[in-house]
Enzyme design. Structure first.
Site, PDB file in Angstrom:
ATOM      1  N   GLU A  54       0.910  -1.174  -0.033  1.00 45.58           N
ATOM      2  CA  GLU A  54      -0.135  -0.012  -0.044  1.00 45.58           C
ATOM      3  C   GLU A  54       0.769   1.224  -0.028  1.00 45.58           C
ATOM      4  OE1 GLU A  54      -2.693   2.822   0.213  1.00 45.58           O
ATOM      5  OE2 GLU A  54      -1.097   2.781   1.854  1.00 45.58           O
ATOM      6  N   SER A  55       0.888   1.946  -1.030  1.00 48.87           N
ATOM      7  CA  SER A  55       1.871   2.931  -1.256  1.00 48.87           C
ATOM      8  C   SER A  55       1.762   4.140  -0.166  1.00 48.87           C
ATOM      9  CB  SER A  55       1.594   3.693  -2.585  1.00 48.87           C
ATOM     10  OG  SER A  55       0.347   4.195  -2.763  1.00 48.87           O
ATOM     11  N   CYS A  85       3.971  -2.509  -8.730  1.00 45.13           N
ATOM     12  CA  CYS A  85       2.656  -2.058  -8.189  1.00 45.13           C
ATOM     13  C   CYS A  85       3.061  -0.704  -7.163  1.00 45.13           C
ATOM     14  CB  CYS A  85       1.914  -2.876  -7.581  1.00 45.13           C
ATOM     15  SG  CYS A  85       0.341  -2.909  -7.182  1.00 45.13           S
ATOM     16  N   ARG A 114      -3.060   6.228  -9.000  1.00 47.37           N
ATOM     17  CA  ARG A 114      -3.123   5.062  -7.983  1.00 47.37           C
ATOM     18  C   ARG A 114      -4.293   4.264  -8.258  1.00 47.37           C
ATOM     19  NH1 ARG A 114      -4.521   6.349  -2.636  1.00 47.37           N
ATOM     20  NH2 ARG A 114      -3.748   4.892  -1.205  1.00 47.37           N
ATOM     21  N   HIS A 195       2.656  -7.575 -10.900  1.00 49.78           N
ATOM     22  CA  HIS A 195       3.324  -8.311 -10.098  1.00 49.78           C
ATOM     23  C   HIS A 195       4.256  -9.589 -10.638  1.00 49.78           C
ATOM     24  CE1 HIS A 195       1.936  -6.705  -6.076  1.00 49.78           C
ATOM     25  NE2 HIS A 195       0.761  -6.384  -6.653  1.00 49.78           N
ATOM     26  N   GLU A 197       6.436 -11.289  -9.791  1.00 54.22           N
ATOM     27  CA  GLU A 197       6.850 -12.334  -9.007  1.00 54.22           C
ATOM     28  C   GLU A 197       5.795 -13.447  -8.584  1.00 54.22           C
ATOM     29  OE1 GLU A 197       4.759  -9.099  -6.351  1.00 54.22           O
ATOM     30  OE2 GLU A 197       6.311  -9.311  -8.265  1.00 54.22           O
TER      31      GLU A 197
END
Length: 225
Positions: A54-55, A85, A114, A195, A197
């Site tokens: 969460e930025s 992200c 966002r 993402h 990953e």
């Protein structure tokens, strides 16, 4: 210890997000991967990954752990970084939909929206064609996982667009999300909305490891001259 371009040391900011998955992807891509929580750990890496999360929370945690200014200074000095992200938001110079007290590390001349793709329930996966990431017409597409993801509204000169979304369906909202920029590179900085990953995709991380290796070459040349 002298940096090794063959197996560079790349840190993963370990304050929030998919830290373990990024560490595994970096290791598979040929890096010596390590977690970063303190300024001394940041000082020891050749590159840094800023994971999802969460930025606004990540911004606060960076300040709480005394990492915000040291990291911003190292990025300005040329430290290679990859943000996924929320990490993309942290690397953006401008953010739409940010809270009034939200800051970014900056470095990529872009405007990021966002939570552009919606809430958690709007998460989705999509195959992307991205030749610069090794996913073109003649090879397997890049499987991208989007979770409360941003997209890039605008990029400045010098920012390379690496991938855009395809149309997912016939609904109006899905049509609106077609062709959105979701992967960019600006010099030694790399960012994706998605993402990689998750699910074992390593091509983005392999590109980043190569970027870190390239950044180390001038240092190695100076040491051997």
């Amino acid at each position: 210890m002298t940096p090794s371009p063959d197996r560079p040391t790349i840190g993963v900011l370990a304050l929030q997000g998919d830290v373990r998955e990024h560490l595994a992807a970096l290791t598979a891509a040929g890096a010596n991967a390590t977690s970063v929580r303190r300024p001394a750990e940041l000082a020891a890496v050749d590159g840094i990954v800023l994971p999802g999360g969460e930025s606004t929370t990540m911004d606060k945690l960076l300040h709480a752990f005394g990492l915000f200014e040291p990291l911003r200074e190292r990025l300005a000095a040329g430290l290679p970084a990859y943000g996924s992200c929320a990490g993309m938001i942290l690397l953006a110079d401008r953010v739409q939909g940010a809270t009034s007290d939200q800051g970014t590390l900056g470095g990529i001349d872009m405007t990021v929206r966002r939570n552009a793709f919606g809430r958690q329930v709007d998460s989705f996966e999509q195959d992307l064609l991205a030749p610069a990431l090794g996913a073109g017409e003649d090879v397997a597409p890049l499987r991208a996982v989007f979770i409360r993801a941003p997209w890039v509204e605008q990029v400045g000169d010098g920012v390379e667009v690496l991938a855009r979304t395809a149309r997912r369906g016939s609904a109006a909202g899905e049509a609106t999300a077609e062709g959105k920029i979701v992967a960019v590179r600006h010099g030694r900085l790399l960012a994706t909305s998605f993402h990689p990953e998750i699910g074992g995709e390593t091509r983005v991380h392999r590109l980043f490891v190569e970027m870190v290796r390239d950044a180390l070459l001038p240092t190695q040349q100076q040491l051997t001259s």
